[in-house]
Design a protein around this motif. Sequence first.
Motif, PDB file in Angstrom:
ATOM      1  N   GLN A  25      46.579 -42.022 -18.343  1.00  0.00           N
ATOM      2  CA  GLN A  25      45.513 -41.427 -19.141  1.00  0.00           C
ATOM      3  C   GLN A  25      44.313 -40.975 -18.326  1.00  0.00           C
ATOM      4  N   GLY A  26      44.249 -41.376 -17.108  1.00  0.00           N
ATOM      5  CA  GLY A  26      43.073 -41.043 -16.313  1.00  0.00           C
ATOM      6  C   GLY A  26      41.960 -42.056 -16.520  1.00  0.00           C
ATOM      7  N   HIS A  27      40.830 -41.779 -15.927  1.00  0.00           N
ATOM      8  CA  HIS A  27      39.688 -42.705 -15.935  1.00  0.00           C
ATOM      9  C   HIS A  27      39.048 -42.805 -17.314  1.00  0.00           C
ATOM     10  N   LEU A  28      38.795 -44.018 -17.777  1.00  0.00           N
ATOM     11  CA  LEU A  28      38.094 -44.268 -19.027  1.00  0.00           C
ATOM     12  C   LEU A  28      36.739 -44.857 -18.680  1.00  0.00           C
ATOM     13  N   ASP A  29      35.694 -44.262 -19.202  1.00  0.00           N
ATOM     14  CA  ASP A  29      34.333 -44.689 -18.906  1.00  0.00           C
ATOM     15  C   ASP A  29      33.982 -45.939 -19.716  1.00  0.00           C
ATOM     16  N   LEU A  30      34.434 -47.077 -19.240  1.00  0.00           N
ATOM     17  CA  LEU A  30      34.138 -48.352 -19.887  1.00  0.00           C
ATOM     18  C   LEU A  30      34.102 -49.420 -18.807  1.00  0.00           C
ATOM     19  N   ASP A  31      32.981 -50.074 -18.678  1.00  0.00           N
ATOM     20  CA  ASP A  31      32.819 -51.143 -17.699  1.00  0.00           C
ATOM     21  C   ASP A  31      32.103 -52.293 -18.401  1.00  0.00           C
ATOM     22  N   ARG A  32      32.888 -53.264 -18.863  1.00  0.00           N
ATOM     23  CA  ARG A  32      32.339 -54.374 -19.641  1.00  0.00           C
ATOM     24  C   ARG A  32      33.007 -55.687 -19.257  1.00  0.00           C
ATOM     25  N   THR A  33      32.236 -56.762 -19.401  1.00  0.00           N
ATOM     26  CA  THR A  33      32.805 -58.098 -19.253  1.00  0.00           C
ATOM     27  C   THR A  33      33.525 -58.460 -20.551  1.00  0.00           C
ATOM     28  N   LEU A  34      34.570 -59.273 -20.412  1.00  0.00           N
ATOM     29  CA  LEU A  34      35.405 -59.644 -21.548  1.00  0.00           C
ATOM     30  C   LEU A  34      35.597 -61.150 -21.565  1.00  0.00           C
ATOM     31  N   ALA A  35      35.473 -61.733 -22.742  1.00  0.00           N
ATOM     32  CA  ALA A  35      35.808 -63.145 -22.940  1.00  0.00           C
ATOM     33  C   ALA A  35      36.915 -63.205 -23.978  1.00  0.00           C
ATOM     34  N   CYS A  36      37.899 -64.030 -23.734  1.00  0.00           N
ATOM     35  CA  CYS A  36      39.000 -64.238 -24.666  1.00  0.00           C
ATOM     36  C   CYS A  36      39.014 -65.724 -25.002  1.00  0.00           C
ATOM     37  N   ARG A  37      38.671 -66.031 -26.239  1.00  0.00           N
ATOM     38  CA  ARG A  37      38.561 -67.427 -26.662  1.00  0.00           C
ATOM     39  C   ARG A  37      39.747 -67.800 -27.539  1.00  0.00           C
ATOM     40  N   ILE A  38      40.442 -68.859 -27.152  1.00  0.00           N
ATOM     41  CA  ILE A  38      41.647 -69.316 -27.851  1.00  0.00           C
ATOM     42  C   ILE A  38      41.267 -70.548 -28.662  1.00  0.00           C
ATOM     43  N   THR A  39      41.179 -70.381 -29.977  1.00  0.00           N
ATOM     44  CA  THR A  39      40.614 -71.426 -30.829  1.00  0.00           C
ATOM     45  C   THR A  39      41.472 -72.674 -30.927  1.00  0.00           C
ATOM     46  N   ASP A  61      35.100 -69.614 -20.161  1.00  0.00           N
ATOM     47  CA  ASP A  61      34.410 -68.682 -21.046  1.00  0.00           C
ATOM     48  C   ASP A  61      33.311 -67.946 -20.292  1.00  0.00           C
ATOM     49  N   ASP A  62      32.933 -66.803 -20.820  1.00  0.00           N
ATOM     50  CA  ASP A  62      31.757 -66.075 -20.344  1.00  0.00           C
ATOM     51  C   ASP A  62      30.885 -65.825 -21.562  1.00  0.00           C
ATOM     52  N   PRO A  63      29.915 -66.707 -21.819  1.00  0.00           N
ATOM     53  CA  PRO A  63      29.096 -66.566 -23.020  1.00  0.00           C
ATOM     54  C   PRO A  63      28.277 -65.276 -23.064  1.00  0.00           C
ATOM     55  N   LYS A  64      28.116 -64.628 -21.924  1.00  0.00           N
ATOM     56  CA  LYS A  64      27.345 -63.380 -21.878  1.00  0.00           C
ATOM     57  C   LYS A  64      28.237 -62.138 -21.911  1.00  0.00           C
ATOM     58  N   ALA A  65      29.538 -62.319 -22.151  1.00  0.00           N
ATOM     59  CA  ALA A  65      30.470 -61.197 -22.145  1.00  0.00           C
ATOM     60  C   ALA A  65      30.070 -60.155 -23.191  1.00  0.00           C
ATOM     61  N   LYS A  66      30.203 -58.907 -22.832  1.00  0.00           N
ATOM     62  CA  LYS A  66      29.857 -57.804 -23.731  1.00  0.00           C
ATOM     63  C   LYS A  66      30.913 -57.614 -24.816  1.00  0.00           C
ATOM     64  N   ILE A  67      32.155 -58.022 -24.523  1.00  0.00           N
ATOM     65  CA  ILE A  67      33.239 -57.952 -25.491  1.00  0.00           C
ATOM     66  C   ILE A  67      33.845 -59.344 -25.585  1.00  0.00           C
ATOM     67  N   ALA A  68      33.978 -59.847 -26.812  1.00  0.00           N
ATOM     68  CA  ALA A  68      34.558 -61.179 -27.012  1.00  0.00           C
ATOM     69  C   ALA A  68      35.678 -61.098 -28.049  1.00  0.00           C
ATOM     70  N   LEU A  69      36.842 -61.570 -27.664  1.00  0.00           N
ATOM     71  CA  LEU A  69      38.000 -61.642 -28.544  1.00  0.00           C
ATOM     72  C   LEU A  69      38.252 -63.109 -28.848  1.00  0.00           C
ATOM     73  N   THR A  70      38.366 -63.441 -30.128  1.00  0.00           N
ATOM     74  CA  THR A  70      38.641 -64.809 -30.545  1.00  0.00           C
ATOM     75  C   THR A  70      39.907 -64.798 -31.388  1.00  0.00           C
ATOM     76  N   SER A  92      42.152 -58.450 -41.323  1.00  0.00           N
ATOM     77  CA  SER A  92      42.590 -59.625 -42.081  1.00  0.00           C
ATOM     78  C   SER A  92      41.938 -60.917 -41.581  1.00  0.00           C
ATOM     79  N   GLY A  93      41.205 -60.844 -40.472  1.00  0.00           N
ATOM     80  CA  GLY A  93      40.528 -62.025 -39.946  1.00  0.00           C
ATOM     81  C   GLY A  93      41.381 -62.879 -39.034  1.00  0.00           C
ATOM     82  N   GLN A  94      42.580 -62.398 -38.672  1.00  0.00           N
ATOM     83  CA  GLN A  94      43.432 -63.170 -37.767  1.00  0.00           C
ATOM     84  C   GLN A  94      42.843 -63.215 -36.365  1.00  0.00           C
ATOM     85  N   ILE A  95      42.149 -62.162 -35.995  1.00  0.00           N
ATOM     86  CA  ILE A  95      41.417 -62.133 -34.726  1.00  0.00           C
ATOM     87  C   ILE A  95      40.004 -61.659 -35.011  1.00  0.00           C
ATOM     88  N   LYS A  96      39.105 -62.002 -34.125  1.00  0.00           N
ATOM     89  CA  LYS A  96      37.720 -61.539 -34.218  1.00  0.00           C
ATOM     90  C   LYS A  96      37.369 -60.844 -32.914  1.00  0.00           C
TER      91      LYS A  96
END
Length: 111
Positions: A25-39, A61-70, A92-96
């Motif tokens: 796809q080529g370069h995507l202009d997105l540069d963000r920190t990510l946290a993935c939290r497994i409940t 964890d990275d509490p300051k992550a710009k994107i957080a998946l739970t 449906s609320g299965q992921i946040k």
Amino acid sequence: MATVDECRQALHDLAAKLAANAEAQGHLDLDRTLACRITDLDTAFHGRITGGRLIDIADGDDPKAKIALTATSDHLIELINGKLDLTRAFTSGQIKVKANPFDLLKLRKLL
């Protein structure tokens, strides 16, 4: 319930898929920190999305992550393996997902 190692491996599999997509796809202009939290495992991982790639995946964890998946471990695995639709799981609320709305639109292009 999936294990911590299975979740870690799934994130590395996702990183490989994103790297392949980034090439196509080529370069995507997105540069963000990510946290993935497994409940259900009470654990988390973090990394960085840059140029359409997921890099620097590490435990913790990275509490300051710009994107957080739970999500639960099983939902994370299903999501990454393509067995769970992201939009349906989110509504449906299965992921946040906590992120800037513009970042969410860019993330959809990655998947």
